[in-house]
Design an enzyme around this catalytic site. Structure first.
Site, PDB file in Angstrom:
ATOM      1  N   LYS A   8      -4.584  -5.451   3.122  1.00  0.00           N
ATOM      2  CA  LYS A   8      -3.237  -5.736   3.630  1.00  0.00           C
ATOM      3  C   LYS A   8      -3.218  -5.570   5.136  1.00  0.00           C
ATOM      4  O   LYS A   8      -4.073  -4.906   5.742  1.00  0.00           O
ATOM      5  CB  LYS A   8      -2.195  -4.819   2.987  1.00  0.00           C
ATOM      6  CG  LYS A   8      -2.376  -3.327   3.255  1.00  0.00           C
ATOM      7  CD  LYS A   8      -1.833  -2.824   4.603  1.00  0.00           C
ATOM      8  CE  LYS A   8      -2.075  -1.338   4.802  1.00  0.00           C
ATOM      9  NZ  LYS A   8      -1.808  -0.902   6.203  1.00  0.00           N
ATOM     10  N   ASP A 131      -0.204   3.989  -0.123  1.00  0.00           N
ATOM     11  CA  ASP A 131      -0.268   2.528  -0.074  1.00  0.00           C
ATOM     12  C   ASP A 131      -0.591   1.889  -1.423  1.00  0.00           C
ATOM     13  O   ASP A 131      -0.549   0.666  -1.555  1.00  0.00           O
ATOM     14  CB  ASP A 131      -1.329   2.067   0.942  1.00  0.00           C
ATOM     15  CG  ASP A 131      -0.867   2.225   2.381  1.00  0.00           C
ATOM     16  OD1 ASP A 131       0.352   2.332   2.600  1.00  0.00           O
ATOM     17  OD2 ASP A 131      -1.725   2.247   3.282  1.00  0.00           O
TER      18      ASP A 131
END
Length: 278
Positions: A8, A131
């Site tokens: 990401k 995350d």
């Protein structure tokens, strides 16, 4: 079973402040990338973890934590042989470890025929890392809190992504500890979200930003060099991802990325051309 763990970037990261529990309150726009680790997982007589890196996987690794979390939550008796072919660099701000954990938790769910949707696994995955819930959902999202509040949205803005990471990584703990709230920037995530939804690529350069870039650049000077280099090359949007040390550049001019990929001055730095997933 073969699965993939997707990296990401933070198209925007605002550290709103420090909470009483010691964590930091975050507001982020997170985008999954086509850059991924390749994971194989199968049943085995005992847990066995391997990867293509030189150092060994220990109990603190998110891969092991992910297996233990699923085993405790669902009473799983089976053991697994897991091999991870790493492509996502470590200490890069790309969520490589979190992505591996998310992919493994989803794979175990499928292998063991556990009746749990992605939202349930995402909530459980908070135990593994901040995350990991986003990596489970793996969609462009507004992410808040310490990473547990996820609001997916439909992104309509197309561009190519270049990742450029110096040799040295950044300690997330040191980076957060180095924030100076008197001088740090606080980007507006709503503006970034609007640009991505409304396909206003020209306006992205004025609102994409990261509170952590200032302290990270003080810890790793090469982050500033990478930013300056990419800006001089003519990239429309340049910013650091997460707590670094990867700097990403967004462009609608693919030839710019090809120039950087051929540049021998930065041999040894991680360089990767990719897209936002989906």
């Amino acid at each position: 079973m073969r699965t993939f763990a997707y990296a990401k970037i933070n198209a925007c990261l605002n550290v709103a402040g420090k909470r009483e529990d010691g964590y930091h309150e975050l507001e982020m726009i997170m985008l999954p990338l086509t850059l991924c680790d390749d994971i194989s997982i199968r049943f085995a007589k005992a847990d066995w973890y391997t990867w293509n890196l030189k150092y060994r996987i220990n109990g603190k690794n998110t891969i092991v934590k992910a297996v233990n979390c699923m085993r405790e939550a669902y009473g799983i008796q089976e053991h697994f042989r897991i091999h991870v072919h790493k492509r996502i660099p470590t200490q890069a701000g790309l969520a490589g470890g979190s992505a591996d954990a998310a992919a493994i938790m989803l794979a175990i769910r499928d292998l063991c025929h556990i009746d749990a949707d992605n939202e349930e696994i995402a909530q459980l995955s908070k135990q593994v890392g901040a995350d990991v819930p986003f990596c489970v959902m793996c969609q462009p999202s507004v992410v808040k809190g310490i990473g547990e509040i996820i609001e997916p949205f439909k992104m309509n803005c197309d561009f190519d992504v270049l990742l450029l990471k110096p040799y040295k990584g950044v300690s997330t703990k040191e980076c957060f500890a180095s924030i100076d709230f008197n001088t740090c920037i606080h980007p507006d995530i709503d503006k970034v979200k609007r640009c991505l939804i409304e396909n206003d690529f020209d306006a992205l350069s004025s609102c994409v930003a990261n509170t952590l870039e200032q302290p990270a650049s003080q810890l790793v000077k090469e982050i500033g060099y990478a930013r300056e280099y990419l800006q001089k090359k003519g990239f429309e949007v340049v910013c650091m991802s997460g707590s670094g040390s990867t700097v990403f550049a967004l462009t609608r001019k693919p030839d710019l990325i090809d120039q950087v990929m051929r540049d021998t001055n930065y041999n040894g730095w991680f360089r990767y051309k990719c897209k936002v997933l989906g």
